[in-house]
Design an enzyme around this catalytic site. Structure first.
Site, PDB file in Angstrom:
ATOM      1  N   ARG A 131      32.534  46.256  29.565  1.00 19.34           N
ATOM      2  CA  ARG A 131      33.810  46.446  28.864  1.00 19.34           C
ATOM      3  C   ARG A 131      33.726  47.793  28.150  1.00 19.34           C
ATOM      4  O   ARG A 131      33.573  47.892  26.938  1.00 19.34           O
ATOM      5  CB  ARG A 131      34.052  45.326  27.834  1.00 19.34           C
TER       6      ARG A 131
ATOM      7  N   LYS B 152      41.598  29.837  29.555  1.00 17.24           N
ATOM      8  CA  LYS B 152      40.691  30.030  28.407  1.00 17.24           C
ATOM      9  C   LYS B 152      40.849  28.841  27.444  1.00 17.24           C
ATOM     10  O   LYS B 152      40.319  27.774  27.699  1.00 17.24           O
ATOM     11  CB  LYS B 152      41.002  31.358  27.708  1.00 17.24           C
TER      12      LYS B 152
ATOM     13  N   PHE C  11      36.983  48.209  37.716  1.00 12.40           N
ATOM     14  CA  PHE C  11      35.776  47.489  37.329  1.00 12.40           C
ATOM     15  C   PHE C  11      35.509  46.268  38.211  1.00 12.40           C
ATOM     16  O   PHE C  11      34.383  45.820  38.331  1.00 12.40           O
ATOM     17  CB  PHE C  11      35.876  47.038  35.858  1.00 12.40           C
TER      18      PHE C  11
ATOM     19  N   ASP D 141      50.336  37.446  23.307  1.00 17.75           N
ATOM     20  CA  ASP D 141      49.377  37.010  24.325  1.00 17.75           C
ATOM     21  C   ASP D 141      48.583  35.886  23.670  1.00 17.75           C
ATOM     22  O   ASP D 141      47.688  36.124  22.853  1.00 17.75           O
ATOM     23  CB  ASP D 141      48.468  38.176  24.733  1.00 17.75           C
TER      24      ASP D 141
ATOM     25  N   PHE E 204      44.832  45.181  26.955  1.00 17.96           N
ATOM     26  CA  PHE E 204      44.010  44.374  27.868  1.00 17.96           C
ATOM     27  C   PHE E 204      44.317  44.873  29.275  1.00 17.96           C
ATOM     28  O   PHE E 204      45.446  45.272  29.579  1.00 17.96           O
ATOM     29  CB  PHE E 204      44.273  42.867  27.731  1.00 17.96           C
ATOM     30  N   THR E 205      43.301  44.826  30.153  1.00 24.88           N
ATOM     31  CA  THR E 205      43.396  45.482  31.466  1.00 24.88           C
ATOM     32  C   THR E 205      44.648  45.069  32.248  1.00 24.88           C
ATOM     33  O   THR E 205      45.463  45.913  32.626  1.00 24.88           O
ATOM     34  CB  THR E 205      42.139  45.161  32.293  1.00 24.88           C
TER      35      THR E 205
ATOM     36  N   TYR F 260      57.815  18.781  45.160  1.00 30.21           N
ATOM     37  CA  TYR F 260      58.136  20.212  45.103  1.00 30.21           C
ATOM     38  C   TYR F 260      58.912  20.544  43.830  1.00 30.21           C
ATOM     39  O   TYR F 260      58.700  21.580  43.208  1.00 30.21           O
ATOM     40  CB  TYR F 260      58.952  20.628  46.338  1.00 30.21           C
TER      41      TYR F 260
END
Ligand code: P61
Length: 470
Positions: free
Chosen positions: A395, A271, A462, A228, A137-138, A85
Site C-alpha cells: 500500500r 468486510k 498493483f 463509504d 481508495f483505489t 429472479y
C-alpha cells in the site's frame, strides 16, 4: 491499546487474557511449504502477493475482504435462499437490516463494493467536477475518475504521518475542504466522499464531531455527503472507545447516528458484514434512487438482487446484525490491537495508532536505504512471504499508480505494507507467528534490496504488476 467496553472473562478480573466470543465448529487445513518452495512461488508470482496461489500461503493477511468466517446462523441462512429472479424474500430481509442499522430509505443491491461505486459515480458526477474525500481508495477514485471527476484529498494532515497519535486520523480537514469549495464554487463539487474507517490511512477512524461538522458545511453550501460504509461498524467502535459522550452507547446506536449525517452510502459487504461476496448502495433521495435503480439493471442485475444470489443476500442480512454486536466488534478490533501492541513493544515500525482492520508496516522506516521508486513496501510484502508464507499487500507507490496528467508515479507520503486480519478466522497463535516473522525481517533489514517493475498494467497496476530483484 483501546479499552474494550465489553469485557471477556479474563478482563472482568483485570487479567491480561482475552478471548473471542465464539468457538470453532469447522476448520480448513493450511499448508506449510519449505523455503525453497516459497522462493519458487514468489519468483513465479513476480514478487506480487496478488499473484500467489492461495494454497501456497500459510497465513493469509492479503485482505479482510470476503475472507471472513461466516457464523452457523449465516450458513443456515444460505439454505433459505429464495432464488427467484425478481422479488426474492432475501432482498426484503436485506433491506430491513440495512434500514435498521444504517437508517437510509432506499437500497440498491450490487455484487460488491466497486459495483456500487460505479453506479453512484455515474449518477452524481458530471465531467469536470471535483470529489473531495478523506484520502483516496483505489477503486473508489478510479470510478470517480472514469465518471469525469477529479478526486481531491482533504484528510487531516496528521493522517500522512505514520507516528502521529491523533485518535481520529481519518477526519476531514474542514478548512482544506472549505478552501476548495470557495476556490472552485459549490457547483463544481460533485459530493463529499467520506470513508470511515479510512483504509489507506491505516484503518483510522472519523469522529462523530467531524461527521456532524461536515454535515453543517454540506448544508451551508448545499453539497451532498456520501459515505463509504465498508468499515463503518469498526469506525463506530472507535467512537465508542475514544469520543467523549459515546462510552455508554452501543455500536449499533453510534453507527445509526453517524450515518444520519450523510445522504447515502455504498458498501463492500465483504468486510464488516462477514460475508464472502456482496455489496449495496443506499440513499435517502427518491429521485436519485430511481436513477440508480435504472442503472443497476444495466450493470449488475435486477434491482432485487444486483448480482447476488438470494442466499448471499440472506447471509448478508444476518451478517449486518452480527456486525454491530458489541462483543463481536470489540473482539475483532482488539485482535488487531493485540498484534499491534506486540509489534510496538518489539520496536517494529508500524502506522500508529493501530487501526481497525489491519497492521500497516511502515516500509520507509523498515528500509530507509531503498528509494521509493524501488518499491520498499512491495519488497517487504515479498520478504514476509519468503520468511514464513505470510501474505500481506503493498500500500504505497505501486498502489498509488500514475498521475493521469503527467504520467509519472504518484509518490504517496505513506509507504506501507498491510497485514489485514480476516474476521473470526485466525487465532492469537497465528498473530504470534506474524510478529516473530516481522521481527526477523526487521533485524536483517540492511541486507534487503529493492525491486524493479517489469510489467505494469494501465489500471490498478498493483493487482497484476510484476517485479524483479535489483
Ligand atoms: C481491501 F488492493 N477493499 O481492502 P470491493 N471501499 C473500501 C474498500 O476497502 C474496498 C472497496 C471500497 C479491499 C479489496 C481490494 O486496491 C484494492 O467489494 C474502503 O472490493 O469491490 C475494498 O470494494 C471496494 C483490495 C480492493 C485492493 C481494491 O482489501
Amino acid at each position: 491499546m483501546t479499552k474494550p467496553k465489553y469485557k471477556t472473562m479474563g478482563q472482568q478480573f483485570g487479567r491480561r487474557s482475552w478471548a473471542e466470543p465464539w468457538k470453532i465448529k469447522m476448520v480448513e487445513p493450511i499448508k506449510m511449504l519449505t523455503r525453497e518452495e516459497r522462493e519458487k512461488a514468489i519468483l513465479d508470482a513476480g514478487h506480487n502477493t496478488f499473484l500467489l496461489r492461495s494454497e501456497d500461503v500459510y497465513i493469509d493477511l492479503l485482505t479482510d475482504s470476503g475472507t471472513n468466517a461466516m457464523s452457523d446462523r449465516q450458513w443456515a441462512g444460505i439454505m433459505l435462499g429464495d432464488e427467484a429472479y425478481a422479488g426474492s424474500r432475501n432482498f426484503y430481509n436485506l433491506e430491513d437490516a440495512m434500514r435498521d442499522h444504517y437508517g437510509y430509505k432506499y437500497l440498491v443491491p450490487t455484487h460488491q463494493g466497486r459495483g456500487a461505486e460505479h453506479l453512484i459515480s455515474q449518477a452524481v458526477i458530471e465531467p469536470g467536477q471535483y470529489v473531495p474525500g478523506n484520502m483516496y481508495f483505489t477503486t473508489t477514485r478510479l470510478h470517480q475518475e472514469l465518471a469525469g471527476g477529479t478526486f481531491v484529498d482533504v484528510i487531516v494532515e496528521e493522517a500522512h504521518d505514520p507516528s502521529d497519535l491523533h485518535p481520529f486520523k481519518g477526519n476531514v480537514d474542514l478548512e482544506k475542504l472549505e478552501d476548495l469549495v470557495k476556490r472552485e464554487g459549490a457547483e463544481k463539487i460533485a459530493y463529499i466522499s467520506l470513508a470511515g474507517t479510512v483504509n489507506m490511512a491505516g484503518g483510522q477512524p472519523v469522529s462523530m464531531a467531524n461527521a456532524k461538522a461536515l454535515r453543517a458545511l454540506g448544508d451551508q453550501y448545499n453539497i451532498r455527503i456520501f459515505l463509504d460504509a465498508t468499515r463503518a461498524a469498526e469506525n463506530a467502535y472507535f467512537i465508542q472507545q475514544r469520543e467523549e459522550g459515546y462510552q455508554d452507547k452501543s455500536v449499533a446506536e453510534i453507527l445509526l447516528e453517524f450515518c444520519s449525517y450523510t445522504d447515502g452510502a455504498w458498501m463492500s459487504a465483504k468486510k464488516d458484514h462477514l460475508v464472502n461476496i456482496g455489496g449495496w448502495l443506499a440513499v435517502n433521495d427518491a429521485e436519485l434512487f430511481d436513477q440508480l435503480r435504472n442503472l443497476v439493471v444495466v450493470y449488475e442485475g435486477l434491482h432485487t438482487y444486483g448480482g447476488m444470489a438470494g442466499r448471499d443476500m440472506e447471509a448478508l442480512a444476518i451478517g449486518i446484525v452480527e456486525s454491530v454486536d458489541d462483543h463481536h466488534i470489540s473482539s475483532r478490533v482488539e485482535q488487531v490491537q493485540y498484534l499491534g501492541a506486540i509489534m510496538l513493544d518489539w520496536g517494529i515500525p508500524i502506522m500508529q495508532p493501530v487501526g481497525g482492520h489491519a497492521i500497516f508496516l511502515d516500509a520507509r522506516s523498515f528500509y530507509p536505504h531503498i528509494p521509493q521508486d524501488q518499491f520498499p513496501a512491495q519488497v517487504l510484502a515479498s520478504q514476509l512471504y519468503l520468511d514464513s508464507g505470510i501474505r500481506g499487500m503493498e500500500r504505497g507507490i505501486v498502489s498509488a499508480g500514475r498521475d493521469p496528467e503527467t504520467g509519472d508515479h504518484r509518490y504517496p507520503k505513506l509507504e506501507l505494507t498491510r497485514l489485514a486480519i480476516p474476521r473470526r478466522v485466525y487465532t492469537q497463535s497465528h498473530m504470534d507467528v506474524v510478529v516473530e516473522a516481522t521481527k526477523e525481517l526487521y533485524d536483517n533489514r540492511e541486507q534487503t534490496r529493492g525491486l524493479k517493475m517489469v510489467y505494469e498494467p494501465k489500471q490498478l497496476r498493483f493487482f497484476q504488476g510484476r517485479f524483479e530483484s535489483l
